[in-house]
Every structure is written in C-alpha cells, then in structure tokens.
Scaffold this motif. Structure first.
Motif, PDB file in Angstrom:
ATOM      1  N   PHE A  54     -81.328   8.762   5.442  1.00 57.28           N
ATOM      2  CA  PHE A  54     -82.495   8.525   4.592  1.00 57.28           C
ATOM      3  C   PHE A  54     -82.177   7.739   3.312  1.00 57.28           C
ATOM      4  O   PHE A  54     -82.842   6.752   2.998  1.00 57.28           O
ATOM      5  N   LEU A  55     -81.195   8.209   2.563  1.00 57.31           N
ATOM      6  CA  LEU A  55     -80.994   7.725   1.195  1.00 57.31           C
ATOM      7  C   LEU A  55     -80.667   6.244   1.042  1.00 57.31           C
ATOM      8  O   LEU A  55     -81.242   5.589   0.153  1.00 57.31           O
ATOM      9  N   PRO A  56     -79.761   5.646   1.827  1.00 57.77           N
ATOM     10  CA  PRO A  56     -79.459   4.222   1.580  1.00 57.77           C
ATOM     11  C   PRO A  56     -80.699   3.330   1.709  1.00 57.77           C
ATOM     12  O   PRO A  56     -80.926   2.451   0.863  1.00 57.77           O
ATOM     13  N   ILE A  57     -81.489   3.564   2.737  1.00 54.06           N
ATOM     14  CA  ILE A  57     -82.689   2.744   2.928  1.00 54.06           C
ATOM     15  C   ILE A  57     -83.728   3.068   1.863  1.00 54.06           C
ATOM     16  O   ILE A  57     -84.429   2.189   1.363  1.00 54.06           O
ATOM     17  N   HIS A  58     -83.827   4.333   1.483  1.00 48.91           N
ATOM     18  CA  HIS A  58     -84.770   4.742   0.447  1.00 48.91           C
ATOM     19  C   HIS A  58     -84.448   4.051  -0.880  1.00 48.91           C
ATOM     20  O   HIS A  58     -85.341   3.471  -1.525  1.00 48.91           O
ATOM     21  N   VAL A  59     -83.200   4.096  -1.273  1.00 47.05           N
ATOM     22  CA  VAL A  59     -82.788   3.470  -2.542  1.00 47.05           C
ATOM     23  C   VAL A  59     -82.999   1.959  -2.481  1.00 47.05           C
ATOM     24  O   VAL A  59     -83.519   1.359  -3.433  1.00 47.05           O
ATOM     25  N   ALA A  60     -82.615   1.335  -1.378  1.00 52.14           N
ATOM     26  CA  ALA A  60     -82.810  -0.109  -1.236  1.00 52.14           C
ATOM     27  C   ALA A  60     -84.299  -0.469  -1.309  1.00 52.14           C
ATOM     28  O   ALA A  60     -84.680  -1.442  -1.976  1.00 52.14           O
ATOM     29  N   ALA A  61     -85.142   0.316  -0.650  1.00 60.52           N
ATOM     30  CA  ALA A  61     -86.584   0.049  -0.677  1.00 60.52           C
ATOM     31  C   ALA A  61     -87.152   0.235  -2.081  1.00 60.52           C
ATOM     32  O   ALA A  61     -88.017  -0.547  -2.510  1.00 60.52           O
ATOM     33  N   LEU A  62     -86.692   1.242  -2.808  1.00 60.31           N
ATOM     34  CA  LEU A  62     -87.144   1.431  -4.191  1.00 60.31           C
ATOM     35  C   LEU A  62     -86.800   0.209  -5.043  1.00 60.31           C
ATOM     36  O   LEU A  62     -87.626  -0.275  -5.832  1.00 60.31           O
ATOM     37  N   ILE A  63     -85.588  -0.306  -4.875  1.00 62.63           N
ATOM     38  CA  ILE A  63     -85.160  -1.473  -5.655  1.00 62.63           C
ATOM     39  C   ILE A  63     -85.997  -2.692  -5.290  1.00 62.63           C
ATOM     40  O   ILE A  63     -86.501  -3.399  -6.169  1.00 62.63           O
ATOM     41  N   VAL A  64     -86.166  -2.938  -4.001  1.00 61.73           N
ATOM     42  CA  VAL A  64     -86.934  -4.111  -3.556  1.00 61.73           C
ATOM     43  C   VAL A  64     -88.382  -4.011  -4.028  1.00 61.73           C
ATOM     44  O   VAL A  64     -88.942  -4.985  -4.559  1.00 61.73           O
ATOM     45  N   LEU A  65     -89.002  -2.847  -3.846  1.00 62.31           N
ATOM     46  CA  LEU A  65     -90.396  -2.680  -4.288  1.00 62.31           C
ATOM     47  C   LEU A  65     -90.515  -2.845  -5.796  1.00 62.31           C
ATOM     48  O   LEU A  65     -91.435  -3.510  -6.288  1.00 62.31           O
ATOM     49  N   GLY A 105     -84.186  12.043  15.106  1.00 60.33           N
ATOM     50  CA  GLY A 105     -84.303  12.364  13.686  1.00 60.33           C
ATOM     51  C   GLY A 105     -83.644  11.362  12.755  1.00 60.33           C
ATOM     52  O   GLY A 105     -84.206  11.017  11.719  1.00 60.33           O
ATOM     53  N   SER A 106     -82.460  10.880  13.098  1.00 59.30           N
ATOM     54  CA  SER A 106     -81.784   9.918  12.218  1.00 59.30           C
ATOM     55  C   SER A 106     -82.583   8.632  12.083  1.00 59.30           C
ATOM     56  O   SER A 106     -82.708   8.081  10.986  1.00 59.30           O
ATOM     57  N   TRP A 107     -83.125   8.139  13.179  1.00 56.52           N
ATOM     58  CA  TRP A 107     -83.933   6.921  13.144  1.00 56.52           C
ATOM     59  C   TRP A 107     -85.239   7.154  12.393  1.00 56.52           C
ATOM     60  O   TRP A 107     -85.680   6.301  11.619  1.00 56.52           O
ATOM     61  N   ILE A 108     -85.845   8.296  12.635  1.00 55.19           N
ATOM     62  CA  ILE A 108     -87.099   8.617  11.945  1.00 55.19           C
ATOM     63  C   ILE A 108     -86.862   8.715  10.442  1.00 55.19           C
ATOM     64  O   ILE A 108     -87.627   8.175   9.636  1.00 55.19           O
ATOM     65  N   ALA A 164     -84.493   7.286   8.742  1.00 50.95           N
ATOM     66  CA  ALA A 164     -84.216   5.951   8.211  1.00 50.95           C
ATOM     67  C   ALA A 164     -85.527   5.220   7.923  1.00 50.95           C
ATOM     68  O   ALA A 164     -85.682   4.598   6.864  1.00 50.95           O
ATOM     69  N   CYS A 165     -86.468   5.302   8.851  1.00 47.86           N
ATOM     70  CA  CYS A 165     -87.792   4.693   8.625  1.00 47.86           C
ATOM     71  C   CYS A 165     -88.512   5.374   7.465  1.00 47.86           C
ATOM     72  O   CYS A 165     -89.187   4.715   6.657  1.00 47.86           O
ATOM     73  N   MET A 166     -88.353   6.688   7.366  1.00 48.52           N
ATOM     74  CA  MET A 166     -88.968   7.422   6.255  1.00 48.52           C
ATOM     75  C   MET A 166     -88.354   7.032   4.919  1.00 48.52           C
ATOM     76  O   MET A 166     -88.998   7.168   3.874  1.00 48.52           O
ATOM     77  N   GLY A 167     -87.115   6.548   4.940  1.00 49.62           N
ATOM     78  CA  GLY A 167     -86.504   6.067   3.704  1.00 49.62           C
ATOM     79  C   GLY A 167     -87.321   4.944   3.091  1.00 49.62           C
ATOM     80  O   GLY A 167     -87.575   4.932   1.888  1.00 49.62           O
TER      81      GLY A 167
END
Length: 151
Positions: free
Chosen positions: A16-27, A61-64, A66-69
């Motif tokens: 979850f976290l790497p994609i979540h943090v990256a998405a926060l930065i991009v947004l 779950g891992s893929w879900i 990641a998308c939820m990130g």
C-alpha cells in the motif's frame, strides 16, 4: 495498513504505502484543482469498491492494496480538503478524529471476516464526496471576524 481489513494480506503496508505516498506527491504537485474536484468522487468510490473486493478476493490482497494506495491518496486529500472547507476546521477535525477512534471499538468486536465490517468502511468512504459537496468553497468564503479556540 496492517489492520483488521488487511489481516489476510502478507506485508500489507509494503503493498500500500509506496504507491500511496507517490500518489500523494503527484496529486499535491501536479493535479489542478478542477481536475481533483472531478477525481474526488471517483477516488472515494473506487476505494470503497476495492475495500469490498478485498473481502471477496483476499488472495489478490496485495494487488488490491496497491490500487488502494492510489485511490486512497485521493480519499486522504479529499478528507483534508473537506476539513478546509468547513467554517470551523479545527473543531471538525477533532470531532472527526474522536468519532473515528470511537468507531474502532465496534470494528474490533466484529467478527474479522464479516462482510458488514468491510461494507461499513465502504459507506464511510462514499460519504466523503457527499459531505464535500455540501460545503462552501474555501476561497469564496469569508472568514468570520471572531476567532476563538476552535477556529
């Protein structure tokens, strides 16, 4: 992220976290305000659907997660934007945190794999854009003359 809903997912935070943090930065850096206004309901709905999907497909779950990130980044920013639009953001933030923390108790008491646990979380996610649609735009709202401890 390694909580009750992701109990069956190994290394849930790593998914979850790497994609979540990256998405926060991009947004935060690149998403225009008008685009975010259109993206917010879709992000909240996507996160709600993914939350329910996690119940039905724990093997993915891992893929879900990641998308939820990515979609969760939209939800997190939407919640913050909604608080900023409130006439009393500090009070609203405090009440929101109190209510959120109090809701942890029933979640802990619910059977772990209960569909209704996942459904309850999904309903709260869908409420974010609904609430945001009923608040004034912070740039068009004048601040009150009086300020107090709950401004």
């Amino acid at each position: 992220m390694d909580g009750l809903l992701a109990a069956d997912v190994v290394n849930a935070s790593a998914a979850f976290l790497p994609i979540h943090v990256a998405a926060l930065i991009v947004l935060g850096l690149f998403c225009p305000r008008q685009m975010f206004s259109r993206l917010m309901p879709a992000g909240c709905l996507t996160t709600a659907v993914l939350t329910l999907l996690l119940f039905f497909k724990p093997s993915a779950g891992s893929w879900i997660l990641a998308c939820m990130g990515a979609s969760g980044a939209v939800v997190a920013i939407a919640a913050c934007v909604t608080l900023c639009q409130s006439p009393r953001p500090l009070l609203c933030a405090a009440v929101g945190l109190v209510v959120g923390n109090l809701l942890v108790l029933p979640v802990l008491l619910w059977p772990l794999n209960s569909f209704w646990l996942f459904a309850a979380v999904a309903v709260f996610l869908i409420a974010i854009p609904v609430l945001a649609g009923h608040l004034p735009d912070p740039e068009s709202t004048e601040l009150p003359d009086e300020t107090g401890p709950w401004h």
